[in-house]
Design a protein around this motif. Structure first.
Motif, PDB file in Angstrom:
ATOM      1  N   ILE A 103       0.836  -1.209   0.000  1.00  0.00           N
ATOM      2  CA  ILE A 103       0.000   0.000   0.000  1.00  0.00           C
ATOM      3  C   ILE A 103       0.871   1.260   0.000  1.00  0.00           C
ATOM      4  N   GLN A 104       1.955   1.232   0.758  1.00  0.00           N
ATOM      5  CA  GLN A 104       2.872   2.372   0.790  1.00  0.00           C
ATOM      6  C   GLN A 104       3.435   2.650  -0.599  1.00  0.00           C
ATOM      7  N   LYS A 105       3.812   1.588  -1.277  1.00  0.00           N
ATOM      8  CA  LYS A 105       4.467   1.719  -2.583  1.00  0.00           C
ATOM      9  C   LYS A 105       3.489   2.087  -3.694  1.00  0.00           C
ATOM     10  N   THR A 106       2.324   1.470  -3.691  1.00  0.00           N
ATOM     11  CA  THR A 106       1.411   1.621  -4.831  1.00  0.00           C
ATOM     12  C   THR A 106       0.255   2.588  -4.597  1.00  0.00           C
ATOM     13  N   VAL A 107       0.053   3.030  -3.355  1.00  0.00           N
ATOM     14  CA  VAL A 107      -1.053   3.953  -3.079  1.00  0.00           C
ATOM     15  C   VAL A 107      -0.557   5.257  -2.448  1.00  0.00           C
ATOM     16  N   ILE A 108       0.112   5.151  -1.317  1.00  0.00           N
ATOM     17  CA  ILE A 108       0.514   6.355  -0.585  1.00  0.00           C
ATOM     18  C   ILE A 108       1.550   7.171  -1.358  1.00  0.00           C
ATOM     19  N   GLU A 109       2.562   6.503  -1.896  1.00  0.00           N
ATOM     20  CA  GLU A 109       3.590   7.231  -2.654  1.00  0.00           C
ATOM     21  C   GLU A 109       3.008   7.910  -3.901  1.00  0.00           C
ATOM     22  N   PRO A 110       2.171   7.231  -4.697  1.00  0.00           N
ATOM     23  CA  PRO A 110       1.538   7.924  -5.826  1.00  0.00           C
ATOM     24  C   PRO A 110       0.679   9.113  -5.402  1.00  0.00           C
ATOM     25  N   GLU A 181      -7.090  25.367 -21.163  1.00  0.00           N
ATOM     26  CA  GLU A 181      -6.936  24.122 -21.915  1.00  0.00           C
ATOM     27  C   GLU A 181      -6.408  22.993 -21.048  1.00  0.00           C
ATOM     28  N   GLU A 182      -5.462  23.324 -20.149  1.00  0.00           N
ATOM     29  CA  GLU A 182      -4.765  22.266 -19.420  1.00  0.00           C
ATOM     30  C   GLU A 182      -5.412  21.886 -18.088  1.00  0.00           C
ATOM     31  N   MET A 183      -6.130  22.803 -17.455  1.00  0.00           N
ATOM     32  CA  MET A 183      -6.770  22.450 -16.177  1.00  0.00           C
ATOM     33  C   MET A 183      -7.778  21.314 -16.337  1.00  0.00           C
ATOM     34  N   PRO A 184      -8.657  21.336 -17.346  1.00  0.00           N
ATOM     35  CA  PRO A 184      -9.568  20.192 -17.509  1.00  0.00           C
ATOM     36  C   PRO A 184      -8.832  18.894 -17.816  1.00  0.00           C
ATOM     37  N   LYS A 185      -7.738  18.974 -18.586  1.00  0.00           N
ATOM     38  CA  LYS A 185      -6.957  17.778 -18.896  1.00  0.00           C
ATOM     39  C   LYS A 185      -6.336  17.201 -17.624  1.00  0.00           C
ATOM     40  N   PHE A 186      -5.801  18.081 -16.790  1.00  0.00           N
ATOM     41  CA  PHE A 186      -5.207  17.637 -15.534  1.00  0.00           C
ATOM     42  C   PHE A 186      -6.251  16.977 -14.642  1.00  0.00           C
ATOM     43  N   TYR A 187      -7.424  17.574 -14.562  1.00  0.00           N
ATOM     44  CA  TYR A 187      -8.495  17.029 -13.728  1.00  0.00           C
ATOM     45  C   TYR A 187      -8.927  15.659 -14.230  1.00  0.00           C
ATOM     46  N   SER A 188      -9.069  15.539 -15.546  1.00  0.00           N
ATOM     47  CA  SER A 188      -9.494  14.265 -16.128  1.00  0.00           C
ATOM     48  C   SER A 188      -8.445  13.175 -15.944  1.00  0.00           C
ATOM     49  N   SER A 189      -7.176  13.569 -15.870  1.00  0.00           N
ATOM     50  CA  SER A 189      -6.095  12.585 -15.767  1.00  0.00           C
ATOM     51  C   SER A 189      -6.107  11.831 -14.441  1.00  0.00           C
ATOM     52  N   ARG A 190      -6.823  12.350 -13.456  1.00  0.00           N
ATOM     53  CA  ARG A 190      -6.820  11.731 -12.123  1.00  0.00           C
ATOM     54  C   ARG A 190      -7.325  10.295 -12.172  1.00  0.00           C
ATOM     55  N   ILE A 191      -8.260  10.013 -13.075  1.00  0.00           N
ATOM     56  CA  ILE A 191      -8.845   8.669 -13.141  1.00  0.00           C
ATOM     57  C   ILE A 191      -7.801   7.660 -13.598  1.00  0.00           C
ATOM     58  N   ASP A 192      -7.141   7.962 -14.717  1.00  0.00           N
ATOM     59  CA  ASP A 192      -6.112   7.046 -15.226  1.00  0.00           C
ATOM     60  C   ASP A 192      -4.944   6.934 -14.257  1.00  0.00           C
ATOM     61  N   TYR A 193      -4.657   8.007 -13.531  1.00  0.00           N
ATOM     62  CA  TYR A 193      -3.525   7.996 -12.604  1.00  0.00           C
ATOM     63  C   TYR A 193      -3.824   7.130 -11.377  1.00  0.00           C
ATOM     64  N   PHE A 194      -5.016   7.296 -10.807  1.00  0.00           N
ATOM     65  CA  PHE A 194      -5.311   6.635  -9.536  1.00  0.00           C
ATOM     66  C   PHE A 194      -5.896   5.231  -9.681  1.00  0.00           C
ATOM     67  N   GLU A 195      -6.445   4.916 -10.836  1.00  0.00           N
ATOM     68  CA  GLU A 195      -7.082   3.605 -10.995  1.00  0.00           C
ATOM     69  C   GLU A 195      -6.140   2.439 -10.671  1.00  0.00           C
ATOM     70  N   PRO A 196      -4.897   2.439 -11.178  1.00  0.00           N
ATOM     71  CA  PRO A 196      -3.986   1.336 -10.813  1.00  0.00           C
ATOM     72  C   PRO A 196      -3.695   1.276  -9.311  1.00  0.00           C
ATOM     73  N   SER A 197      -3.640   2.430  -8.668  1.00  0.00           N
ATOM     74  CA  SER A 197      -3.373   2.456  -7.224  1.00  0.00           C
ATOM     75  C   SER A 197      -4.512   1.812  -6.443  1.00  0.00           C
ATOM     76  N   PHE A 198      -5.736   2.148  -6.805  1.00  0.00           N
ATOM     77  CA  PHE A 198      -6.871   1.600  -6.070  1.00  0.00           C
ATOM     78  C   PHE A 198      -7.064   0.115  -6.379  1.00  0.00           C
ATOM     79  N   GLU A 199      -6.735  -0.302  -7.605  1.00  0.00           N
ATOM     80  CA  GLU A 199      -6.778  -1.730  -7.924  1.00  0.00           C
ATOM     81  C   GLU A 199      -5.755  -2.476  -7.065  1.00  0.00           C
ATOM     82  N   SER A 200      -4.577  -1.885  -6.913  1.00  0.00           N
ATOM     83  CA  SER A 200      -3.535  -2.498  -6.094  1.00  0.00           C
ATOM     84  C   SER A 200      -3.959  -2.563  -4.633  1.00  0.00           C
TER      85      SER A 200
END
Length: 253
Positions: A103-110, A181-200
């Motif tokens: 959890i430290q490696k795949t959730v907390i650190e990300p 242009e970039e704020m909505p992209k950054f906000y949307s990126s949260r899903i792809d970024y965090f999904e592997p962490s929560f799966e782990s």
């Protein structure tokens, strides 16, 4: 993060359309909320893993203390039972540490790395706001000269004011466009970024509790007395407690 605009004299001309400003405030507000939620989640995950480690270490300490209890020397059956408990607690502690490390490696650190991006974003918004204030100040200056009588000196000052305004206006428009242009992209990126962490996180919990089921199943087989129900054990304990209460050294005065 918070954003408090500077207060200056407003130009008569609407230099930023209200719809654009609303869009900016909406997108930035979403990121403010995301930052707050990310920090809270990181803090809660840290508390959770710390509590897991403390619980596991306490369980090992209890079984170890029981194993060194004089009763174990006097009662072989009790020694066998406590030895089985101690082994189970140590196995539990080992798997718990693996879970916490995962959890430290795949959730907390990300989460921590994601949070580290927000200061740069805040600074970009602050620079945009500072440029906007310069834009408003210079636009007001241009408007002031435009309202005066068009004499030679006034026209010269008006020309100079417009020259000062032009690069600031271009700078603001570029900063504003980039952020919108970039704020909505950054906000949307949260899903792809965090999904592997929560799966782990889910996998780590599943593995841990599957192992706990095995460990405590084995322990139950080792210490369970066949044929006794929980109710029968409770009655047996009550009978033994009654015998202890009957002793004169514990009798009420």
């Amino acid at each position: 993060m918070s954003w408090i605009p500077f207060k200056i004299g407003q130009p008569k001309k609407q230099i930023v359309p209200k719809t654009v400003e609303r869009d900016f405030e909406r997108e930035y507000g979403k990121l403010q909320q995301l930052e707050e939620q990310t920090k809270k989640l990181q803090k809660d995950m840290k508390k959770s893993t710390d509590a897991d480690v403390a619980m596991s270490k306490s369980a090992v300490k209890i079984s170890s203390d029981l194993l060194s209890n004089p009763l174990c020397e006097q009662d072989p059956n009790f020694l066998t039972m406590v030895t089985a408990l101690d082994t189970a607690m140590k196995r539990m502690d080992s798997f718990n540490q693996e879970k916490v490390n995962q959890i430290q490696k795949t959730v907390i650190e990300p989460l921590k790395k994601f949070s580290s991006v927000f200061p740069s974003l805040n600074m970009a918004v602050k620079r945009r706001e500072q440029t906007l204030q310069d834009y408003k100040r210079l636009q007001s200056k241009v408007e002031k000269y435009e309202e005066k009588e068009k004499t030679g000196p006034i026209l010269a000052k008006l020309h100079q004011a417009r020259e000062e305004l032009r690069p600031v206006k271009e700078d603001f428009e570029a900063k504003n466009k980039q952020l919108l242009e970039e704020m909505p992209k950054f906000y949307s990126s949260r899903i792809d970024y965090f999904e592997p962490s929560f799966e782990s996180l889910i996998r780590a919990q599943v593995v841990y509790y599957t192992e706990m089921h095995k460990i405590f199943g084995d322990l139950t087989e080792q210490i369970d007395e066949p044929g006794l129900t929980d109710e029968q054990r409770e009655k047996e304990n009550e009978a033994k407690l009654s015998e202890l209460r009957a002793l004169s050294i514990v009798a009420d005065d």
